[in-house]
Design a protein around this motif. Sequence first.
Motif, PDB file in Angstrom:
ATOM      1  N   PHE A  76       0.864  -1.194   0.000  1.00 51.99           N
ATOM      2  CA  PHE A  76       0.000   0.000   0.000  1.00 51.99           C
ATOM      3  C   PHE A  76       0.890   1.230   0.000  1.00 51.99           C
ATOM      4  O   PHE A  76       2.089   1.153   0.279  1.00 51.99           O
ATOM      5  N   PHE A  77       0.284   2.373  -0.318  1.00 47.89           N
ATOM      6  CA  PHE A  77       1.058   3.618  -0.439  1.00 47.89           C
ATOM      7  C   PHE A  77       0.519   4.669   0.507  1.00 47.89           C
ATOM      8  O   PHE A  77      -0.684   4.756   0.740  1.00 47.89           O
ATOM      9  N   THR A  78       1.449   5.479   1.012  1.00 49.03           N
ATOM     10  CA  THR A  78       1.046   6.490   1.979  1.00 49.03           C
ATOM     11  C   THR A  78       2.171   7.503   2.159  1.00 49.03           C
ATOM     12  O   THR A  78       3.202   7.450   1.490  1.00 49.03           O
ATOM     13  N   ASN A  79       1.924   8.433   3.091  1.00 44.67           N
ATOM     14  CA  ASN A  79       2.941   9.423   3.442  1.00 44.67           C
ATOM     15  C   ASN A  79       3.789   8.846   4.581  1.00 44.67           C
ATOM     16  O   ASN A  79       3.246   8.435   5.602  1.00 44.67           O
ATOM     17  N   TYR A  80       5.101   8.790   4.375  1.00 41.48           N
ATOM     18  CA  TYR A  80       5.976   8.187   5.386  1.00 41.48           C
ATOM     19  C   TYR A  80       6.013   8.999   6.689  1.00 41.48           C
ATOM     20  O   TYR A  80       6.429   8.496   7.711  1.00 41.48           O
ATOM     21  N   GLU A 120      10.145   1.191  -6.915  1.00 45.49           N
ATOM     22  CA  GLU A 120       8.779   0.639  -6.880  1.00 45.49           C
ATOM     23  C   GLU A 120       7.772   1.758  -6.616  1.00 45.49           C
ATOM     24  O   GLU A 120       6.697   1.808  -7.211  1.00 45.49           O
ATOM     25  N   SER A 121       8.143   2.632  -5.659  1.00 46.21           N
ATOM     26  CA  SER A 121       7.232   3.739  -5.328  1.00 46.21           C
ATOM     27  C   SER A 121       7.119   4.703  -6.502  1.00 46.21           C
ATOM     28  O   SER A 121       6.032   5.195  -6.807  1.00 46.21           O
ATOM     29  N   ASP A 122       8.255   4.957  -7.179  1.00 44.60           N
ATOM     30  CA  ASP A 122       8.228   5.842  -8.360  1.00 44.60           C
ATOM     31  C   ASP A 122       7.300   5.269  -9.428  1.00 44.60           C
ATOM     32  O   ASP A 122       6.517   5.994 -10.039  1.00 44.60           O
ATOM     33  N   ALA A 123       7.418   3.946  -9.633  1.00 46.04           N
ATOM     34  CA  ALA A 123       6.628   3.317 -10.696  1.00 46.04           C
ATOM     35  C   ALA A 123       5.144   3.482 -10.414  1.00 46.04           C
ATOM     36  O   ALA A 123       4.364   3.828 -11.301  1.00 46.04           O
ATOM     37  N   TYR A 124       4.737   3.274  -9.148  1.00 47.22           N
ATOM     38  CA  TYR A 124       3.312   3.438  -8.837  1.00 47.22           C
ATOM     39  C   TYR A 124       2.904   4.918  -8.892  1.00 47.22           C
ATOM     40  O   TYR A 124       1.852   5.264  -9.449  1.00 47.22           O
ATOM     41  N   PHE A 125       3.764   5.785  -8.337  1.00 44.90           N
ATOM     42  CA  PHE A 125       3.423   7.221  -8.285  1.00 44.90           C
ATOM     43  C   PHE A 125       3.131   7.747  -9.688  1.00 44.90           C
ATOM     44  O   PHE A 125       2.196   8.527  -9.880  1.00 44.90           O
ATOM     45  N   SER A 126       3.913   7.282 -10.656  1.00 42.64           N
ATOM     46  CA  SER A 126       3.762   7.817 -12.014  1.00 42.64           C
ATOM     47  C   SER A 126       2.427   7.395 -12.645  1.00 42.64           C
ATOM     48  O   SER A 126       1.998   7.994 -13.625  1.00 42.64           O
ATOM     49  N   THR A 127       1.777   6.377 -12.066  1.00 44.92           N
ATOM     50  CA  THR A 127       0.476   5.956 -12.624  1.00 44.92           C
ATOM     51  C   THR A 127      -0.685   6.718 -11.979  1.00 44.92           C
ATOM     52  O   THR A 127      -1.835   6.570 -12.392  1.00 44.92           O
ATOM     53  N   ARG A 128      -0.400   7.475 -10.916  1.00 45.22           N
ATOM     54  CA  ARG A 128      -1.498   8.161 -10.214  1.00 45.22           C
ATOM     55  C   ARG A 128      -1.996   9.348 -11.040  1.00 45.22           C
ATOM     56  O   ARG A 128      -1.218   9.970 -11.783  1.00 45.22           O
ATOM     57  N   PRO A 129      -3.280   9.701 -10.903  1.00 43.29           N
ATOM     58  CA  PRO A 129      -3.785  10.877 -11.613  1.00 43.29           C
ATOM     59  C   PRO A 129      -2.984  12.132 -11.204  1.00 43.29           C
ATOM     60  O   PRO A 129      -2.472  12.208 -10.089  1.00 43.29           O
ATOM     61  N   TYR A 130      -2.905  13.075 -12.130  1.00 45.32           N
ATOM     62  CA  TYR A 130      -2.108  14.299 -11.922  1.00 45.32           C
ATOM     63  C   TYR A 130      -2.424  14.976 -10.579  1.00 45.32           C
ATOM     64  O   TYR A 130      -1.526  15.307  -9.805  1.00 45.32           O
ATOM     65  N   LYS A 131      -3.718  15.149 -10.300  1.00 49.00           N
ATOM     66  CA  LYS A 131      -4.087  15.884  -9.081  1.00 49.00           C
ATOM     67  C   LYS A 131      -3.705  15.113  -7.824  1.00 49.00           C
ATOM     68  O   LYS A 131      -3.376  15.703  -6.791  1.00 49.00           O
ATOM     69  N   SER A 132      -3.740  13.785  -7.892  1.00 48.64           N
ATOM     70  CA  SER A 132      -3.336  12.987  -6.723  1.00 48.64           C
ATOM     71  C   SER A 132      -1.832  13.126  -6.499  1.00 48.64           C
ATOM     72  O   SER A 132      -1.351  13.113  -5.371  1.00 48.64           O
ATOM     73  N   ARG A 133      -1.083  13.251  -7.602  1.00 51.93           N
ATOM     74  CA  ARG A 133       0.376  13.416  -7.462  1.00 51.93           C
ATOM     75  C   ARG A 133       0.699  14.769  -6.822  1.00 51.93           C
ATOM     76  O   ARG A 133       1.543  14.858  -5.933  1.00 51.93           O
ATOM     77  N   TRP A 173       6.825  10.185   0.545  1.00 50.22           N
ATOM     78  CA  TRP A 173       5.629   9.452   0.110  1.00 50.22           C
ATOM     79  C   TRP A 173       6.077   8.202  -0.634  1.00 50.22           C
ATOM     80  O   TRP A 173       6.989   8.257  -1.466  1.00 50.22           O
ATOM     81  N   GLY A 174       5.458   7.062  -0.331  1.00 42.96           N
ATOM     82  CA  GLY A 174       5.841   5.839  -1.039  1.00 42.96           C
ATOM     83  C   GLY A 174       5.115   4.627  -0.500  1.00 42.96           C
ATOM     84  O   GLY A 174       4.152   4.735   0.261  1.00 42.96           O
ATOM     85  N   GLY A 175       5.620   3.474  -0.890  1.00 43.12           N
ATOM     86  CA  GLY A 175       4.943   2.241  -0.545  1.00 43.12           C
ATOM     87  C   GLY A 175       5.466   1.596   0.715  1.00 43.12           C
ATOM     88  O   GLY A 175       6.618   1.806   1.112  1.00 43.12           O
ATOM     89  N   PHE A 176       4.579   0.841   1.355  1.00 42.16           N
ATOM     90  CA  PHE A 176       4.988  -0.118   2.375  1.00 42.16           C
ATOM     91  C   PHE A 176       4.658  -1.502   1.831  1.00 42.16           C
ATOM     92  O   PHE A 176       3.595  -1.701   1.214  1.00 42.16           O
ATOM     93  N   ALA A 177       5.565  -2.435   2.071  1.00 43.91           N
ATOM     94  CA  ALA A 177       5.362  -3.822   1.647  1.00 43.91           C
ATOM     95  C   ALA A 177       5.286  -4.661   2.909  1.00 43.91           C
ATOM     96  O   ALA A 177       6.196  -4.641   3.739  1.00 43.91           O
ATOM     97  N   VAL A 178       4.181  -5.369   3.062  1.00 45.26           N
ATOM     98  CA  VAL A 178       3.948  -6.158   4.278  1.00 45.26           C
ATOM     99  C   VAL A 178       4.194  -7.632   3.976  1.00 45.26           C
ATOM    100  O   VAL A 178       3.535  -8.218   3.110  1.00 45.26           O
ATOM    101  N   THR A 179       5.139  -8.222   4.692  1.00 50.81           N
ATOM    102  CA  THR A 179       5.416  -9.657   4.554  1.00 50.81           C
ATOM    103  C   THR A 179       4.670 -10.380   5.671  1.00 50.81           C
ATOM    104  O   THR A 179       4.992 -10.198   6.853  1.00 50.81           O
TER     105      THR A 179
END
Length: 217
Positions: A76-80, A120-133, A173-179
Amino acid sequence: MDSQLSDIRKEYKKGKLTRNTISENPFEQFARWLDDALHCGEDEPTAMIAATVSPDGRPSTRTVLLKGVENGRFIFFTNYESRKGRQLAANPHISLSFVWHKLERQVHIEGIAERCAPRESDAYFSTRPYKSRIGARISPQSRVIGSRMEIIRAFVKEAAKLAGQTVQRPDNWGGFAVTPTRFEFWQGRESRLHDRFRYTLREAAPVPAWTILRLAP
Ligand SMILES: Cc1cc2nc3c(=O)[nH]c(=O)nc-3n(C[C@H](O)[C@H](O)[C@H](O)COP(=O)(O)O)c2cc1C
């Protein structure tokens, strides 16, 4: 007791879960149930409650969206620097809960969260809508602010500053990966005699091995 609330009661009759039909692999079992949730008209099938704890052991929860299950990790993604981000930096233990009301199912996951790799976070961020970025860049998530206008002004200012440019992911801002180390699958049944199966990680390597046990409802 409020009689109107205490009178609300529903029998759960939509399915069952048996030792013979659940998968030996909890990720496979999760994939089956997520697929059902994605196709049953559930409003937010990827929404999950993420619970973290403060350094003095106080739990807090909030909803986040599952953005992928990759290499045995729930992303999931959030603000660190948000409340959850700061709590996870101090204590990476996390619990994730999905509730799919239309299917009368829930899944609980417990595990360890770590930051995703920046790429990984960059890859997801770039897919977000402009206003969300833009929003991710200017919102000091979880901090007290003076007014809604304050955040709108910051948004407009940032959008003007970056006009015509690629909107880059901010470092906070970026992802957390839960194992996961534990899964629980719950299927509602009649008379509150629900089916529950717990998977606990017996061995992490070389191949994850899971112990599967039925729990009392
Ligand atoms: C359906 C739904 C989905 C949400 N998805 C996210 C998300 O993916 N990431 C996120 O940071 N916040 C998301 N939020 C907002 C969070 O629940 C929460 O308000 C925010 O992350 C701040 O939490 P914190 O102060 O506990 O860190 C979502 C809220 C809802 C209701």
